[in-house]
Design a protein around this motif. Structure first.
Motif, PDB file in Angstrom:
ATOM      1  N   GLY A   1     -10.777 -13.691   2.921  1.00 57.44           N
ATOM      2  CA  GLY A   1     -10.807 -14.289   4.235  1.00 57.44           C
ATOM      3  C   GLY A   1     -10.082 -13.483   5.293  1.00 57.44           C
ATOM      4  N   GLU A   2      -9.214 -12.540   4.866  1.00 54.61           N
ATOM      5  CA  GLU A   2      -8.533 -11.668   5.814  1.00 54.61           C
ATOM      6  C   GLU A   2      -9.388 -10.433   6.090  1.00 54.61           C
ATOM      7  N   ALA A   3      -9.050  -9.706   7.145  1.00 51.75           N
ATOM      8  CA  ALA A   3      -9.806  -8.496   7.500  1.00 51.75           C
ATOM      9  C   ALA A   3      -9.692  -7.474   6.373  1.00 51.75           C
ATOM     10  N   ARG A   4     -10.821  -6.956   5.980  1.00 50.41           N
ATOM     11  CA  ARG A   4     -10.855  -6.003   4.863  1.00 50.41           C
ATOM     12  C   ARG A   4     -10.641  -4.586   5.394  1.00 50.41           C
ATOM     13  N   THR A   5      -9.387  -4.221   5.568  1.00 50.70           N
ATOM     14  CA  THR A   5      -9.052  -2.973   6.261  1.00 50.70           C
ATOM     15  C   THR A   5      -8.271  -1.986   5.406  1.00 50.70           C
ATOM     16  N   TRP A   6      -7.901  -2.346   4.198  1.00 56.29           N
ATOM     17  CA  TRP A   6      -7.164  -1.425   3.340  1.00 56.29           C
ATOM     18  C   TRP A   6      -7.255  -1.886   1.891  1.00 56.29           C
ATOM     19  N   GLY A   7      -6.853  -1.000   0.994  1.00 50.73           N
ATOM     20  CA  GLY A   7      -6.836  -1.360  -0.415  1.00 50.73           C
ATOM     21  C   GLY A   7      -6.529  -0.157  -1.289  1.00 50.73           C
ATOM     22  N   VAL A   8      -6.338  -0.452  -2.582  1.00 52.73           N
ATOM     23  CA  VAL A   8      -6.079   0.596  -3.580  1.00 52.73           C
ATOM     24  C   VAL A   8      -7.106   0.452  -4.691  1.00 52.73           C
ATOM     25  N   ILE A   9      -7.908   1.488  -4.899  1.00 55.68           N
ATOM     26  CA  ILE A   9      -8.926   1.479  -5.948  1.00 55.68           C
ATOM     27  C   ILE A   9      -8.325   2.096  -7.201  1.00 55.68           C
ATOM     28  N   PRO A  10      -8.296   1.368  -8.304  1.00 55.27           N
ATOM     29  CA  PRO A  10      -7.696   1.934  -9.515  1.00 55.27           C
ATOM     30  C   PRO A  10      -8.503   3.125 -10.023  1.00 55.27           C
ATOM     31  N   ALA A  11      -7.810   4.044 -10.680  1.00 54.06           N
ATOM     32  CA  ALA A  11      -8.484   5.220 -11.235  1.00 54.06           C
ATOM     33  C   ALA A  11      -9.437   4.798 -12.341  1.00 54.06           C
ATOM     34  N   GLN A  12     -10.605   5.392 -12.329  1.00 57.02           N
ATOM     35  CA  GLN A  12     -11.586   5.180 -13.392  1.00 57.02           C
ATOM     36  C   GLN A  12     -11.440   6.296 -14.416  1.00 57.02           C
TER      37      GLN A  12
ATOM     38  N   TRP B   1       0.844  -1.200   0.000  1.00 57.53           N
ATOM     39  CA  TRP B   1       0.000   0.000   0.000  1.00 57.53           C
ATOM     40  C   TRP B   1       0.879   1.250   0.000  1.00 57.53           C
ATOM     41  N   SER B   2       1.831   1.297   0.918  1.00 58.96           N
ATOM     42  CA  SER B   2       2.712   2.466   1.043  1.00 58.96           C
ATOM     43  C   SER B   2       3.534   2.681  -0.221  1.00 58.96           C
ATOM     44  N   ASN B   3       4.081   1.590  -0.773  1.00 50.08           N
ATOM     45  CA  ASN B   3       4.923   1.719  -1.965  1.00 50.08           C
ATOM     46  C   ASN B   3       4.138   2.250  -3.168  1.00 50.08           C
ATOM     47  N   ALA B   4       2.844   1.917  -3.231  1.00 52.52           N
ATOM     48  CA  ALA B   4       2.016   2.429  -4.324  1.00 52.52           C
ATOM     49  C   ALA B   4       1.603   3.874  -4.083  1.00 52.52           C
ATOM     50  N   PHE B   5       1.422   4.237  -2.816  1.00 55.89           N
ATOM     51  CA  PHE B   5       0.924   5.566  -2.467  1.00 55.89           C
ATOM     52  C   PHE B   5       2.006   6.645  -2.537  1.00 55.89           C
ATOM     53  N   LEU B   6       3.178   6.370  -2.065  1.00 55.54           N
ATOM     54  CA  LEU B   6       4.206   7.394  -1.879  1.00 55.54           C
ATOM     55  C   LEU B   6       4.611   8.135  -3.160  1.00 55.54           C
ATOM     56  N   PRO B   7       4.778   7.474  -4.330  1.00 53.13           N
ATOM     57  CA  PRO B   7       5.155   8.237  -5.525  1.00 53.13           C
ATOM     58  C   PRO B   7       4.128   9.325  -5.883  1.00 53.13           C
ATOM     59  N   GLY B   8       2.869   9.079  -5.560  1.00 53.44           N
ATOM     60  CA  GLY B   8       1.834  10.067  -5.882  1.00 53.44           C
ATOM     61  C   GLY B   8       1.936  11.332  -5.063  1.00 53.44           C
TER      62      GLY B   8
ATOM     63  N   GLN C   1      -3.569  -5.497  -4.414  1.00 49.50           N
ATOM     64  CA  GLN C   1      -3.346  -4.358  -3.525  1.00 49.50           C
ATOM     65  C   GLN C   1      -4.485  -4.241  -2.504  1.00 49.50           C
ATOM     66  N   ARG C   2      -4.812  -5.375  -1.901  1.00 46.60           N
ATOM     67  CA  ARG C   2      -5.823  -5.458  -0.847  1.00 46.60           C
ATOM     68  C   ARG C   2      -5.577  -6.735  -0.075  1.00 46.60           C
ATOM     69  N   PRO C   3      -6.117  -6.883   1.124  1.00 49.84           N
ATOM     70  CA  PRO C   3      -5.953  -8.147   1.863  1.00 49.84           C
ATOM     71  C   PRO C   3      -6.563  -9.304   1.079  1.00 49.84           C
TER      72      PRO C   3
END
Length: 547
Positions: free
Chosen positions: A413-424, A305-312, A408-410
C-alpha cells in the motif's frame, strides 16, 4: 585498437613484410590466437604498407547464370582434392548436363581474375593448411607459387613466369605476381616439421602468439568499447587464469600447448538484464525521483536499505561513512561501460546516507543520467569498494518490489520506490559456458595427447607427474602453486573442478561441479555423470555476459 595493447599488430606487420618478399606466408600458433582474423587486419593495412589496393573477394556466375559472392578463402580438410583446388572433373547437376565435366578449381578462378586486373593485388586465405595432404592438393601448383617463378606485368602482358601444363585441361598455367597466399595452421595439431619440404621452402612462417595480461585486457576493452578499469572488473579473473595455465603448459609441455586468447572475447552488453534479476548477486534499487539534491547527490532511502547496503561497499558501521566528499568515501563504480569514483557520504546533521558524484571531470559519476529512472546497485567487493550501477525505467518498479525481501521494501500500500533483491544462485553466464565447454575441453585434450593428464589432477597424481618430469624442487613448488591458483579460480569463480575418472586404459579427465563450500561458487543446476558427457538435470539458458 591502440598499438600499445595490440599484440596482433606485430603479427600483421611481420606477415605483410614477409608477403612482399615470399608472396606466400603461413601463420602458425596455438588454437584461438586469431590467425584467421589476422587476414582481415592484413587486408586493411595492405594499401598503407604496399601502396596498392588488395582484393579478398569477387563474384562468379552460379549454375543459373546469376552473380554470387566469391570470397577468396578456402578451408582445407582431409577430403580436399587437387580437382577442387586447381582443376578437374567434377559432377555438374545442371539440368541438361548432369555429367562429369572439366571445371576450374578455386585457385584457377582467383588467378584468372588476378591476371585480368594487374593493377590490384589478390589475397587468398588458405585456412587449416596442414589438415589436407598438401603435396597432393597443390600438385604442380607448388612450382608456380614460388616468388622467383611468378609472372611479372610489364605494362601490356604477363612475362617471365615459369609455366606448367595442367594435367586435365592441358592449359599452360603460371602464377601472376599480384596473387598472395596466406595460410593458417594450428601448431598444436601437428609439428610444423613434417610439412612437405617443398612447401616449407616456398612459404614464410610467421608465429602468432596468444595475448596475455594487460595486453589482452586492453584488447578486450577496445573490442567492446569499455575503459580498461571496466575490462578488469569483467575479464581480469579469466585473463589471470588463462595466463597461469599457459605459463604452466609452456614450462611443462612447450609453447605449442598453450591456449589462445580468442575464447575470452565475449560481449558483456547484456549485464544490465542479469543485474536486474539478482542473478549476479544481491541488488539494491531505488527510484531517483525526489532524491536528487542539486544534481550532484543521490539520497539513499530508508535506514534499513542503507544498513544492508553499506557493508557490501566497505562500511561495516554507518558512522564510518565520511561526512565530506573525497577519497575516504570513494567507491569504484561501473556504469554504462565506464568506471567512475563517486563517494558515499553521511549528513552530519541527521546521519542520512547519500551518493555524491565526487568532484568534476571524467571520474565524476554523471548524476543527470540517473534522473527519472530506477537506479540498481550491486556491491562487488567490500574490501575493494567496488559496485555496479544500472538504470532501468520507472515501469519496472512493481516487478522489482515483488522480487524484494518483505522486510527490506516498503509495506503493501506504500509507494514502491526502493527495495533489496536477494541474491539468486549464480547463473551460467557466457564466460562460464566458454570455460566449461571450450577452454577446459581443449585443455584436457592438450594434456591428454601429451600423456600429461596427471598435471591437472590435484594431489598425489600431480606431484608424481612433476617429480617424474624431473623438475627441480624449487621449480616444482612454483608449478604446484600456480596450478593450485588455477584450481582455486575454477572452484571459486566457476564452481568447477577437473577430476580423473575411470580405471586402467579407460581412465580420463572430466570436468564436474565443485564440491559445495564457503569458497566455491554455485554454477547452476547440478550435473550428473562425468566429463563432457555430463547432463544437467534441467535445461539452462545461457545468459549473455560475464560479470
Amino acid at each position: 585498437m591502440a598499438e600499445a595493447v595490440d599484440g596482433m599488430g606485430r603479427t600483421v606487420d611481420e606477415a605483410l613484410g614477409a608477403l612482399q618478399i615470399f608472396k606466400n606466408v603461413v601463420l602458425f600458433g596455438p588454437p584461438g590466437t586469431g590467425k584467421t582474423y589476422a587476414r582481415d587486419r592484413i587486408a586493411a593495412a595492405w594499401l598503407t604498407h604496399s601502396g596498392r589496393h588488395v582484393v579478398t573477394a569477387g563474384t562468379m556466375k552460379d549454375k543459373d547464370g546469376n552473380d554470387r559472392s566469391f570470397p577468396f578463402s578456402v578451408t582445407l580438410h582431409p577430403s580436399t582434392t587437387y580437382e577442387e583446388f586447381v582443376e578437374g572433373l567434377r559432377y555438374d547437376d545442371t539440368k541438361g548436363i548432369q555429367r562429369f565435366v572439366l571445371q576450374p578449381g578455386f585457385v584457377r578462378l582467383v588467378v584468372e581474375a588476378a591476371r585480368s586486373d594487374p593493377d590490384r593485388d589478390y589475397l587468398i586465405l588458405i585456412d587449416e593448411l596442414n589438415r589436407a595432404n598438401v603435396p597432393k592438393v597443390f600438385g604442380d601448383l607448388l612450382l608456380t607459387v614460388e616468388a622467383s617463378k611468378r609472372a611479372q606485368w610489364n605494362g601490356t602482358e604477363w612475362v617471365d613466369g615459369t609455366p606448367v601444363t595442367l594435367p586435365y585441361s592441358g592449359l599452360s598455367f603460371e602464377m601472376p605476381s599480384n596473387v598472395y597466399l596466406l595460410g593458417t595452421m594450428n601448431s598444436s595439431d601437428r609439428s610444423i616439421a613434417p610439412l612437405d619440404a617443398a612447401l616449407r621452402r616456398r612459404f614464410a612462417f610467421v608465429s602468432v602468439e596468444p595475448l596475455s595480461g594487460d595486453q589482452l585486457l586492453g584488447a578486450l576493452a577496445s573490442e567492446y568499447d569499455v575503459d580498461e578499469a571496466t575490462a578488469e572488473m569483467i575479464w581480469k579473473p579469466s585473463v589471470g587464469a588463462l595466463d597461469t595455465i599457459n605459463d604452466v603448459l609452456t614450462k611443462c609441455l612447450g609453447p605449442d600447448s598453450r591456449l589462445g586468447h580468442s575464447y575470452l572475447f565475449v560481449d558483456p552488453s547484456s549485464l544490465e538484464a542479469e543485474l536486474e534479476t539478482g542473478a549476479l548477486g544481491e541488488v539494491f534499487w531505488m527510484t531517483t525521483a525526489g532524491r536528487m539534491d542539486t544534481g550532484s547527490q543521490l539520497q539513499f532511502p530508508a535506514t534499513v536499505w542503507s544498513n544492508a547496503f553499506l557493508p557490501g561497499v566497505g562500511f561495516a558501521d554507518p558512522m564510518q561513512v565520511p561526512t565530506a566528499q573525497g577519497s575516504a568515501g570513494e567507491v569504484v563504480t561501473r556504469f554504462r561501460g565506464r568506471t567512475y569514483t563517486p563517494a558515499i557520504t553521511r549528513n552530519s546533521a541527521n546521519n542520512t546516507i547519500r551518493l555524491s558524484k565526487n568532484g568534476e571531470g571524467e571520474s565524476a559519476l554523471p548524476m543527470a543520467e540517473l534522473t527519472g529512472h530506477i537506479a540498481l546497485f550491486r556491491p562487488i567487493s567490500g574490501t575493494d569498494r567496488t559496485m555496479e550501477l544500472v538504470v532501468v525505467p520507472l515501469s519496472r518498479a512493481d516487478a522489482l518490489w515483488r522480487a524484494s525481501r518483505p522486510g527490506q521494501r516498503p509495506k503493501e500500500g506504500e509507494a514502491r520506490t526502493w527495495g533489496v533483491i536477494p541474491a539468486q544462485p549464480k547463473q551460467r553466464d557466457r564466460l562460464w559456458w566458454v570455460w566449461r565447454y571450450a577452454i577446459l575441453p581443449q585443455l584436457i585434450e592438450t594434456v591428454t595427447q601429451a600423456y600429461a593428464a596427471g598435471l591437472l589432477v590435484a594431489g598425489t597424481r600431480r606431484a608424481e607427474w612433476l617429480t617424474e618430469a624431473s623438475f627441480e624442487q624449487a621449480a616444482r613448488a612454483k608449478l604446484e602453486a600456480a596450478l593450485a591458483q588455477f584450481d582455486a579460480f575454477l572452484a571459486q569463480s566457476l564452481g568447477l573442478t577437473i577430476v580423473e575418472e575411470g580405471r586402467g586404459m579407460t581412465r580420463g579427465l572430466a570436468v564436474i561441479e565443485a564440491a559445495p563450500g564457503p569458497e566455491a561458487a554455485h554454477a547452476g543446476p547440478k550435473e550428473t555423470g562425468g566429463g563432457d558427457k555430463a547432463q544437467t538435470e534441467e535445461p539452462v539458458e545461457a545468459p549473455a555476459a560475464e560479470t
